[in-house]
Motif scaffolding. Structure first.
Motif, mmCIF file in Angstrom:
data_model
loop_
_atom_site.group_PDB
_atom_site.id
_atom_site.type_symbol
_atom_site.label_atom_id
_atom_site.label_comp_id
_atom_site.label_asym_id
_atom_site.label_seq_id
_atom_site.Cartn_x
_atom_site.Cartn_y
_atom_site.Cartn_z
ATOM 1 N N CYS A 300 0.823 -1.111 -0.071
ATOM 2 C CA CYS A 300 0.042 0.020 0.081
ATOM 3 C C CYS A 300 0.994 1.104 0.080
ATOM 4 C CB CYS A 300 -0.899 -0.033 1.335
ATOM 5 S SG CYS A 300 -2.090 -1.506 1.427
ATOM 6 N N GLN A 317 -6.732 -1.606 -3.447
ATOM 7 C CA GLN A 317 -7.573 -2.701 -3.574
ATOM 8 C C GLN A 317 -7.485 -3.854 -2.279
ATOM 9 O OE1 GLN A 317 -9.998 -2.699 -5.830
ATOM 10 N NE2 GLN A 317 -8.995 -0.709 -6.201
ATOM 11 N N THR A 319 -7.801 -5.218 1.388
ATOM 12 C CA THR A 319 -8.783 -5.381 2.470
ATOM 13 C C THR A 319 -7.947 -5.323 3.751
ATOM 14 O OG1 THR A 319 -10.295 -6.647 0.931
ATOM 15 C CG2 THR A 319 -10.763 -6.785 3.363
#
Length: 369
Positions: A300, A317, A319
């Motif tokens: 990320c 994207q 989670t």
């Protein structure tokens, strides 16, 4: 309980020592543990390195005395030397090796009374122009040390300014000056002169710098001394992995900003994770948006300014939910890459970590991510 911690992989440390020894197999290894073992924790790693290396190296005497107090009995070299008669007495009492790099330090030995003897490293300024005596001065100092009752053995050391540059002419020049002095002293004394030249970069890039002793620092801890060669390409493994956890997840609508200064604006509705680490823990405040972070093992990017206690991360994207594990650097995310993104070097990342970050040997880790 706030969970921000680092793990120290002792298997990686042993691996890195083995890799380094293969580079210069004839040299003995003086493992640098200055600056709290480059921020890793000397109390935890110095005893392990003492088993793997032939000696340990510190910057100043207080670091060496702390190792003695924790029971480290292996040879320890103090590479800034000592500056008072009291410090010289402590060095003799605790069997420390000392560098001599100035006329003032030389005078301490010239005036020292008989007693316990010390292994001395005469530091030569071969061109870095930081510490050390120029070759002409070093010739005279070598003779003075030979007459001191406090001196047991003598060796020469120097430090390279540009060993991390593979085609550096300065390194070649420094090496030439040092070798000329070493040869002159050996011929005058009729015996070889022990030497120590190679830092981490020289160990991997300058075979001609091999000597009796090498002095690796950052490479021991699994980071690269080169700007354009990765630690992985050198065969090194990260010893430190800095970890934290997600403490909140929320959606920021498109067009809204995140964090101090509103410097990052969401281009789309964006899921943001808040992670429990900040510059109060030593994470670099100047790390920009886009700096990589691992959440649940997936890449990320930092979004917005680093705060004292938190960072905010664009999940993309990925989670995530509160409690999920985060890696700031180490296993799966090289510290060198994070450092490059933040405009610094891994040395600084490691050394700036604060006492708020808990430290665990990997075998003792109980906070499994």
């Amino acid at each position: 309980m706030r969970e921000t911690w680092l793990t120290l992989d002792t298997a990686a440390l042993r691996h890195n020592v083995a890799v380094i020894r293969r580079q210069m197999p004839q040299a003995r290894l003086l493992a640098m543990v200055k600056a709290d073992a480059y921020g890793h924790g000397a109390a935890m790693l110095a005893p392990l390195l003492a088993e793997q290396a032939d000696a340990l190296g510190t910057a100043f005497i207080d670091e060496a005395l702390a190792l003695r107090e924790q029971g480290v009995r292996s040879p320890i070299a103090v590479l800034e030397g000592v500056f008072t008669t009291q410090e010289l007495a402590l060095a003799r009492q605790h069997d420390l090796q000392l560098a001599v790099h100035s006329p003032e330090q030389l005078a301490l030995f010239a005036q020292a009374p008989a007693g316990a003897q010390i292994a001395v490293w005469l530091k030569v300024n071969s061109g870095m122009n930081r510490l050390g005596l120029r070759p002409v001065e070093a010739l005279k100092a070598w003779r003075v040390l030979a007459q001191s009752p406090a001196v047991k053995t003598r060796g020469l050391l120097t430090h390279f300014a540009t060993a991390d540059e593979l085609d550096s002419r300065q390194t070649v020049q420094q090496l030439g000056r040092f070798r000329a002095l070493q040869q002159a002293l050996a011929e005058a004394d009729g015996v070889p002169v022990s030497d120590s030249l190679a830092n981490s970069a020289a160990i991997f890039a300058h075979a001609a710098a091999a000597g009796a002793w090498m002095r690796p620092g950052i490479a021991l801890y699994g980071s690269s001394p080169f700007a354009h060669r990765s630690a992985e390409s050198l065969g090194l493994r990260p010893v430190m992995t800095l970890r934290s956890r997600v403490i909140a997840v929320h959606t920021v609508p498109a067009g809204e900003a995140v964090g101090y200064g509103a410097s990052w604006v969401a281009a789309r509705d964006t899921r943001i994770a808040v992670v429990a680490i900040g510059y109060g823990d030593g994470y670099p405040r100047h790390a920009p948006s886009g700096t990589p972070v691992l959440i649940n093992g997936q890449r990320c990017q930092l979004a917005g300014r680093v705060s004292m206690d938190m960072i905010t991360v664009d999940l993309g994207q990925v989670t995530a939910r509160p409690g999920d594990p985060v890696v700031l650097w180490g296993d799966g995310l090289p510290a060198d890459e994070v450092a490059s993104a933040a405009g610094t070097i891994s040395y600084e990342l490691f050394c700036r970590l604060t006492p708020r970050v808990q430290r665990h040997l990997l075998a003792d880790e109980i906070l499994n991510g």
